[in-house]
Design a protein around this motif. Structure first.
Motif, short mmCIF file in Angstrom:
data_model
loop_
_atom_site.label_atom_id
_atom_site.label_comp_id
_atom_site.label_asym_id
_atom_site.label_seq_id
_atom_site.Cartn_x
_atom_site.Cartn_y
_atom_site.Cartn_z
N ARG A 115 77.92 -22.24 -41.85
CA ARG A 115 76.98 -22.45 -40.75
C ARG A 115 75.57 -22.27 -41.26
NH1 ARG A 115 80.18 -18.62 -36.79
NH2 ARG A 115 81.89 -20.00 -36.36
N LEU A 116 74.65 -22.91 -40.59
CA LEU A 116 73.22 -22.73 -40.84
C LEU A 116 72.74 -23.21 -42.20
CD1 LEU A 116 72.84 -19.20 -39.22
CD2 LEU A 116 72.66 -21.44 -38.12
N ASN A 117 73.58 -23.87 -42.96
CA ASN A 117 73.15 -24.49 -44.21
C ASN A 117 74.06 -25.67 -44.50
OD1 ASN A 117 75.14 -23.71 -46.58
ND2 ASN A 117 74.93 -21.89 -45.29
N ALA A 118 73.59 -26.53 -45.38
CA ALA A 118 74.39 -27.70 -45.73
C ALA A 118 74.16 -28.05 -47.19
CB ALA A 118 73.99 -28.89 -44.85
N ALA A 119 75.14 -28.70 -47.76
CA ALA A 119 75.04 -29.20 -49.13
C ALA A 119 75.12 -30.72 -49.07
CB ALA A 119 76.18 -28.64 -49.99
N TYR A 120 74.41 -31.37 -49.99
CA TYR A 120 74.47 -32.83 -50.09
C TYR A 120 74.03 -33.25 -51.48
CZ TYR A 120 69.40 -32.56 -49.32
OH TYR A 120 68.06 -32.26 -49.43
N PHE A 121 74.30 -34.50 -51.80
CA PHE A 121 73.84 -35.08 -53.07
C PHE A 121 72.50 -35.75 -52.83
CE2 PHE A 121 78.47 -35.05 -53.74
CZ PHE A 121 78.52 -34.42 -54.97
#
Length: 166
Positions: free
Chosen positions: A113-119
Motif C-alpha cells: 500500500r501507499l507505494n508502487a513499482a514500475y519500469f
C-alpha cells in the motif's frame, strides 16, 4: 474544623487544580506547536530536509515542480513538490541486470500500500510513493513519510530476491 485546616485544604486544592491547568495548558501548547499544512512551500520542504540532516540538491523543473535529490539509506532519491504545493512524491530507481519479471513487479504492487513499482523508459525499476497534503499534515508526518520510504527502499531488493528464488 478550624480556619487553619480549611485554609490548608483550600490551598492544597488550588495548588492541585492550578498545576493541573498549567500541565493541561502546556500539553495543549505542545500539541499546537506542530503546524498543520494543507499546502507546502519550497521553504517548508527545505526546512524539513535540513532538519532531518539530509544534504540535497534543489532543482526547479520547467513545469514548475521542485525536485530535491538526496541519498536515503544508500539509495539515490528524488522528492518532488508539485507546483500547487499539494502533493509530495518520493521516487528511486533501481538499475537491475537482469531486470525482474513483470509478474514480480505486479506482485509487489498487489501486496503493498501507499507505494508502487514500475519500469521507467530506461528499463529501471522505480519505486514511487506519494503524499497528498490537502487534508492536512504536520512536519512530523512528512518526516515519517520519508523515513517509511527509506524502509521500503531497503526492503524492496530483499523482497525481490525472495521472489526470484521461488
Amino acid at each position: 474544623m478550624g480556619i487553619r485546616s480549611i485554609a490548608l485544604i483550600l490551598g492544597a486544592t488550588i495548588a492541585l487544580f492550578g498545576c493541573s491547568s498549567i500541565a493541561e495548558s502546556q500539553t495543549t501548547d505542545l500539541i499546537q506547536q506542530d503546524t498543520v499544512y494543507k499546502r507546502l512551500s519550497p521553504a517548508t520542504v527545505n526546512g524539513i530536509l535540513r532538519g532531518m540532516g539530509l544534504e540535497y540538491k534543489e532543482i526547479r523543473a520547467t513545469d514548475g515542480r521542485y525536485i530535491y535529490q538526496f541519498e536515503l539509506g544508500g539509495f539515490g532519491v528524488g522528492l518532488t513538490l508539485q507546483e500547487t504545493g499539494e502533493i509530495l512524491e518520493l521516487f528511486s530507481g533501481f538499475p537491475m541486470d537482469p531486470p525482474p519479471s513483470l509478474k514480480a513487479i505486479n506482485e509487489w504492487n498487489k501486496t503493498r500500500r501507499l507505494n508502487a513499482a514500475y519500469f521507467d523508459d530506461e528499463g529501471r525499476v522505480v519505486i514511487r510513493s506519494a503524499l497528498d497534503v490537502t487534508g492536512g499534515v504536520s512536519r512530523e508526518s512528512i518526516k515519517e513519510f520519508i523515513r517509511t520510504f527509506r524502509s521500503i527502499l531497503s526492503n524492496f531488493p530483499i523482497w525481490l530476491q525472495s521472489q526470484t528464488a521461488k
